[in-house]
Structures are given as C-alpha cells and as structure tokens.
Design an enzyme around this catalytic site. Structure first.
Site, PDB file in Angstrom:
ATOM      1  N   PHE A  24       0.809  -1.049   0.107  1.00 56.65           N
ATOM      2  CA  PHE A  24       0.170   0.061  -0.098  1.00 56.65           C
ATOM      3  C   PHE A  24       0.722   1.269   0.108  1.00 56.65           C
ATOM      4  O   PHE A  24       0.743   1.946   0.708  1.00 56.65           O
ATOM      5  CB  PHE A  24      -0.804  -0.059   1.257  1.00 56.65           C
ATOM      6  CG  PHE A  24      -1.744  -1.491   1.338  1.00 56.65           C
ATOM      7  CD1 PHE A  24      -2.893  -1.449   0.542  1.00 56.65           C
ATOM      8  CD2 PHE A  24      -1.381  -2.110   2.325  1.00 56.65           C
ATOM      9  CE1 PHE A  24      -3.555  -2.773   0.610  1.00 56.65           C
ATOM     10  CE2 PHE A  24      -2.313  -3.234   2.322  1.00 56.65           C
ATOM     11  CZ  PHE A  24      -3.455  -3.490   1.532  1.00 56.65           C
TER      12      PHE A  24
ATOM     13  N   ARG B 149       2.762   4.632  -1.060  1.00 60.56           N
ATOM     14  CA  ARG B 149       2.509   5.822  -1.828  1.00 60.56           C
ATOM     15  C   ARG B 149       3.678   6.627  -2.320  1.00 60.56           C
ATOM     16  O   ARG B 149       4.542   6.651  -1.485  1.00 60.56           O
ATOM     17  CB  ARG B 149       1.829   7.001  -0.840  1.00 60.56           C
ATOM     18  CG  ARG B 149       0.327   6.525  -0.126  1.00 60.56           C
ATOM     19  CD  ARG B 149      -0.074   7.510   0.838  1.00 60.56           C
ATOM     20  NE  ARG B 149       0.774   7.456   2.095  1.00 60.56           N
ATOM     21  CZ  ARG B 149       0.742   8.275   3.143  1.00 60.56           C
ATOM     22  NH1 ARG B 149       0.203   9.327   2.960  1.00 60.56           N
ATOM     23  NH2 ARG B 149       1.822   8.004   4.010  1.00 60.56           N
TER      24      ARG B 149
ATOM     25  N   LYS C 164      -6.079  -4.476  -2.536  1.00 60.76           N
ATOM     26  CA  LYS C 164      -5.147  -3.267  -2.950  1.00 60.76           C
ATOM     27  C   LYS C 164      -6.092  -2.541  -4.259  1.00 60.76           C
ATOM     28  O   LYS C 164      -6.193  -1.459  -4.466  1.00 60.76           O
ATOM     29  CB  LYS C 164      -3.837  -3.823  -3.626  1.00 60.76           C
ATOM     30  CG  LYS C 164      -3.140  -2.813  -4.481  1.00 60.76           C
ATOM     31  CD  LYS C 164      -2.824  -1.455  -3.541  1.00 60.76           C
ATOM     32  CE  LYS C 164      -1.940  -0.447  -4.376  1.00 60.76           C
ATOM     33  NZ  LYS C 164      -0.665  -0.772  -4.956  1.00 60.76           N
TER      34      LYS C 164
ATOM     35  N   PHE D 136      -8.613  13.343  -0.555  1.00 59.85           N
ATOM     36  CA  PHE D 136      -8.821  12.904  -1.774  1.00 59.85           C
ATOM     37  C   PHE D 136     -10.090  13.680  -2.476  1.00 59.85           C
ATOM     38  O   PHE D 136     -10.782  13.016  -3.587  1.00 59.85           O
ATOM     39  CB  PHE D 136      -9.081  11.380  -2.128  1.00 59.85           C
ATOM     40  CG  PHE D 136      -7.601  10.843  -1.920  1.00 59.85           C
ATOM     41  CD1 PHE D 136      -6.924  10.390  -3.016  1.00 59.85           C
ATOM     42  CD2 PHE D 136      -7.178  10.273  -0.700  1.00 59.85           C
ATOM     43  CE1 PHE D 136      -5.826   9.895  -3.069  1.00 59.85           C
ATOM     44  CE2 PHE D 136      -5.842   9.682  -0.723  1.00 59.85           C
ATOM     45  CZ  PHE D 136      -5.195   9.389  -1.680  1.00 59.85           C
TER      46      PHE D 136
ATOM     47  N   ASN E  57      -9.934  16.629  -3.729  1.00 58.48           N
ATOM     48  CA  ASN E  57      -9.189  18.016  -4.275  1.00 58.48           C
ATOM     49  C   ASN E  57      -9.218  17.982  -5.909  1.00 58.48           C
ATOM     50  O   ASN E  57      -8.698  17.190  -6.379  1.00 58.48           O
ATOM     51  CB  ASN E  57      -7.853  17.804  -3.947  1.00 58.48           C
ATOM     52  CG  ASN E  57      -7.295  17.941  -2.460  1.00 58.48           C
ATOM     53  OD1 ASN E  57      -8.119  18.841  -1.611  1.00 58.48           O
ATOM     54  ND2 ASN E  57      -6.583  17.153  -1.957  1.00 58.48           N
TER      55      ASN E  57
ATOM     56  N   CYS F  79      -0.033   3.309 -10.959  1.00 58.57           N
ATOM     57  CA  CYS F  79      -1.091   2.427 -10.072  1.00 58.57           C
ATOM     58  C   CYS F  79      -2.383   2.483 -10.206  1.00 58.57           C
ATOM     59  O   CYS F  79      -3.050   1.652 -10.792  1.00 58.57           O
ATOM     60  CB  CYS F  79      -0.821   2.616  -8.470  1.00 58.57           C
ATOM     61  SG  CYS F  79       0.942   1.961  -8.049  1.00 58.57           S
TER      62      CYS F  79
ATOM     63  N   LYS G  69      -3.902   1.902 -14.130  1.00 64.45           N
ATOM     64  CA  LYS G  69      -3.788   0.761 -14.633  1.00 64.45           C
ATOM     65  C   LYS G  69      -4.464  -0.125 -13.742  1.00 64.45           C
ATOM     66  O   LYS G  69      -5.121  -1.160 -14.273  1.00 64.45           O
ATOM     67  CB  LYS G  69      -2.330   0.416 -14.845  1.00 64.45           C
ATOM     68  CG  LYS G  69      -1.370   0.147 -13.623  1.00 64.45           C
ATOM     69  CD  LYS G  69      -1.299  -1.139 -13.052  1.00 64.45           C
ATOM     70  CE  LYS G  69      -0.348  -1.303 -12.030  1.00 64.45           C
ATOM     71  NZ  LYS G  69      -0.166  -2.547 -11.555  1.00 64.45           N
TER      72      LYS G  69
END
Length: 440
Positions: A149, A151, A211, A256, A258, A267, A270
């Site tokens: 996970f 970033r 995921k 999230f 924004n 990531c 796809k």
C-alpha cells in the site's frame, strides 16, 4: 530472517531496504544488471525520499545485497514477489509476464518450508494458480498474498510504519499451511506489529482484492469531486468550498476531495482498468461498470486544461509560449507514468504551442518520454517570456512562488492552476489573471 526480494523496481527496492533496516538479511534479485549495480552502490534508480539513506546504511552493515542471479536467493526462508504488473498492450488487462517468469525462475530454489509472499498487484485468482505451481515444485512450501500500500513520496514510511498489514493465507483445501505462513510473516513484521499496526488475516482472494479495491475507491473519490468541478464551472459555484463542506461529514472525509487535473502514475489508472478487465473475465463486468466513467472523468480533466489554455490565449495556443510547472504525476516523485501534467504539456505542443516544462525531479524521465518538449531547471527559467503558466504538479517550490517576483519574468500574467493549490486573491492582487478547475 533470511529474506529475498524478487524484482527490485520501485516496490522491491523500497521493500528490500526496509526489511534490511528491520534487521533481516536480505538479498534483492533484479534482472536489470545496471539497476542491481546502482542499488548495490546505494544509489536509488528513482527519486524516493529516505531511500538512499536506507540503502547506504543496510549495505554498510552487510544486511542487504543485490544480485542478478536468482540462485543467490536459494537460502531465503521468505521470498517476496515484487515484480511489476503493467497494463497489457491493446487491452485493459494486467500483464502477468513478469510475475509468471519470476515464479517459474524461483521454483527450483524453494527450500522445504519456504514461504513465497506475493506483493505485486495482480488480478484476483492469480494466487490460487501460483499456489498450485509452488505445491507441485515444493510440497512443504507455502504461498501467501501480502499486498503493498505504498504512496510514492512516502514509500519508506509506508513500509516501516504501515496503516495495516494484510496476510492472504491458504483456505481449507488449498495448498499450504495457513498457520505456518502466518507465523513466518509475523516474524518478518515483528517490529511494525509491536507498534500496534493492525493485522488482517484473510483468504488469498480477499487479499488480492484489497489493493485494487482501495485504489478504485480512491480513484472514484477523486473523479467524483472532479465531476462536481464540471458542474461548478457551469453554475459559478466553487468546488473548493464545496469539498470543504462535504468533507466535514465524517462519513465522507476531506482527503482525496481535491479537484484538479486528475490522477495518474503507475498504480491508480492501470489498477482500475485491470480490475474492470478481470471482472469481465469472471462474468461480473456490470459490478464495475462505473469505473469506466471514473476513468473517463479523469481523462476529461486533462482535455479541459487544454481548453482553458486556449480560452486564456484568445482561442488558439499556436505560436504562444507556455510554461508548465510539473512533469511528475505527483510531487515528491520523478514518476511520469500516465502523468496528467506531461499529457497536458504534450497536447499543447501538438496544437502548436511553444511549451517549456520544469520539474524538480522528473525532467530527465519526462524528456525520455517526450524528447520534443523543452525543459528548464527552474520555474523562473521556464516562465521567462511565457504568455501563460500552468500549475500542474503541486511541488512546494511551485506553491511557494511569489506572484509579484514571478510576474517580472513572464510576458503575460496568466495563471491556470490545475491543482487548486494557489491563493486566488494573492495572485489576482499581484495583477495576474487566475483561473482554476471548478472555481469561478
């Protein structure tokens, strides 16, 4: 523990260095000899804050080494599969060539009782197929799925101090010993588990879905607020204030939400496409049909930025000098895969604009993808003589620009804020025409 990491790209290199920093003896296996050599010398082949220091420290104390020979992984108790799963050419499906190749190469070197832990993002059902191969080659070995996970820009932190750890272990009737597999992973992750990091033990299929489900949810949230931005532009509403208001609902949250030019990288785009493709293969394509619109909204924001650029420049960008601030898909990264910033820059150039791009870390990678674009080492250099400036990757260097000083180098004070990170009043007060997606 003795650990191998198969595949030392972005995920693998970070995981190998982090495992070594936790005290394990780690060998990283990478088929690209130049990459393995760079990692051995403590040089990260990509930009990731904190990784060079981990590589240097682990290499110096002998806990980490890199090789191109998979036979060097034979003594490992736990093997982490960290190879890439790019989008297949000509379809949405994930390309499992590297996964299949890595497992096939490793099978002859699995010792009795060894654990193969998949971290690559794969279509659900992949683990069950690979587990059969592992059981056939070494009946006492086990296969689990242990999704990552990470970033970009925070990968070291996310590996050493994750917000959760997921084990996808064998279910009843499947090859492998669930208790033995869980015990081995507990030993690997003893340090983060001692910090109280939540551990979730699931079946393999659920772990594979975690995921892609998480990424699909985040992509949906981003595209939702960008859809609201489209409505705001037609009504005169302000999407930033709207996001603040709905984000105060603790069922929704502000993260999230924004609005801007959208998501990119290696990531989210796809992964949601591969998720749709796999759902179709399983006969459940209707369940994920909404992700097609999520993808479409995201791509539409890029076109909207190009449209705004034309509007600001009187209907055409041909022959106009435009500065683009940002090439990476996000700050604190040099990754330009599916980058909205680079896509917009390329579209403007194809329409005849003289485009100059600048990015603190991604210029070199971007120039390999679009060698016809011009690149500058600073925002000031990129904007010199520009009639329009686009803020497309929100690096702190760009967010901190002084509109008065910056206005001295441009030919026209026109700013398009594709990330909604600048203060409109401050820039307008300095004489700039300021526009942003979803704001009046």
């Amino acid at each position: 523990m003795r650990i191998s990491v198969i595949g030392c790209g972005y995920l693998g290199a970070v995981h190998a260095a982090a495992m070594a920093s936790l005290g394990h003896d780690v060998v990283g296996v990478e088929t690209d000899a130049a990459k393995a050599e760079a990692l051995s010398a403590g040089r990260a082949p990509f930009y990731e804050p904190g990784l060079p220091e981990l590589l240097t420290e682990a290499g110096a104390n002998g806990k980490l080494r890199f090789t191109t020979n998979i036979a060097d992984a034979a003594e490992a108790e736990v093997h982490f599969l960290c190879v890439g799963t790019p989008q297949s050419k000509g379809s949405y499906a994930a390309d499992l060539t590297y996964v299949n190749g890595a497992v096939t190469a490793l099978l002859p070197y699995l010792k009795p009782g060894a654990l193969l832990a998949g971290k690559s993002t794969v279509p659900v059902g992949t683990a069950a197929r690979l587990a059969d191969l592992v059981a056939e080659a070494q009946p006492s070995a086990h296969l689990v799925w242990n999704p990552e996970f990470l970033r970009e820009g925070f990968a070291v932190q996310d590996t050493l101090h994750p917000d959760r750890i997921v084990y996808g272990v064998p279910s009843a009737g499947e090859p492998g010993d669930a208790q033995r597999a869980e015990a081995l992973l507990d030993e690997v992750y003893a340090t983060p588990l001692s910090e109280g990091i939540p551990k979730l033990v699931t079946d393999r299929a659920t772990a594979e879905l975690v995921k892609v489900a998480a990424n699909s949810f985040l992509a949906t949230k981003i595209s939702f607020i960008n859809a609201m931005a489209e409505l705001c532009e037609t009504t005169g509403a302000d999407v930033t204030a709207l996001a603040d208001a709905i984000g105060l609902d603790d069922r929704i949250g502000r993260k999230f939400l924004n609005a801007g030019v959208g998501f990119g990288g290696g990531c989210l785009p796809k992964d949601i496409r591969a998720f749709m493709a796999r759902a179709g293969e399983l006969g459940a394509d209707q369940a994920l049909h909404f992700l097609r619109e999520v993808d479409a909204i995201n791509l539409r924001r890029r076109t909207r930025m190009v449209d705004l650029a034309r509007e600001e420049l009187g209907g055409s960008v041909a022959g106009k000098r435009i500065a683009v601030l940002g090439a990476a898909f996000k700050p604190e990264s040099d990754d330009v895969r599916d980058s909205p910033a680079l896509n917009v820059a390329a579209q403007l150039q194809l329409q005849g604009a003289e485009v100059v791009v600048t990015d603190p870390q991604a210029n070199e990678n971007a120039s390999r993808v679009w060698p016809t674009l011009a690149f500058a080492d600073s925002a000031e250099e990129a904007a010199r003589g520009a009639e329009l400036v686009l803020m497309l990757t929100e690096w702190k260097q760009f967010r901190g620009l002084d509109p008065h000083d910056f206005g001295q180098v441009v030919a026209g004070k026109r700013m398009l804020d594709g990330r909604n990170v600048l203060d409109p009043q401050r820039w307008r007060g300095a004489g700039w025409s300021y526009r942003a997606l979803g704001r009046p």
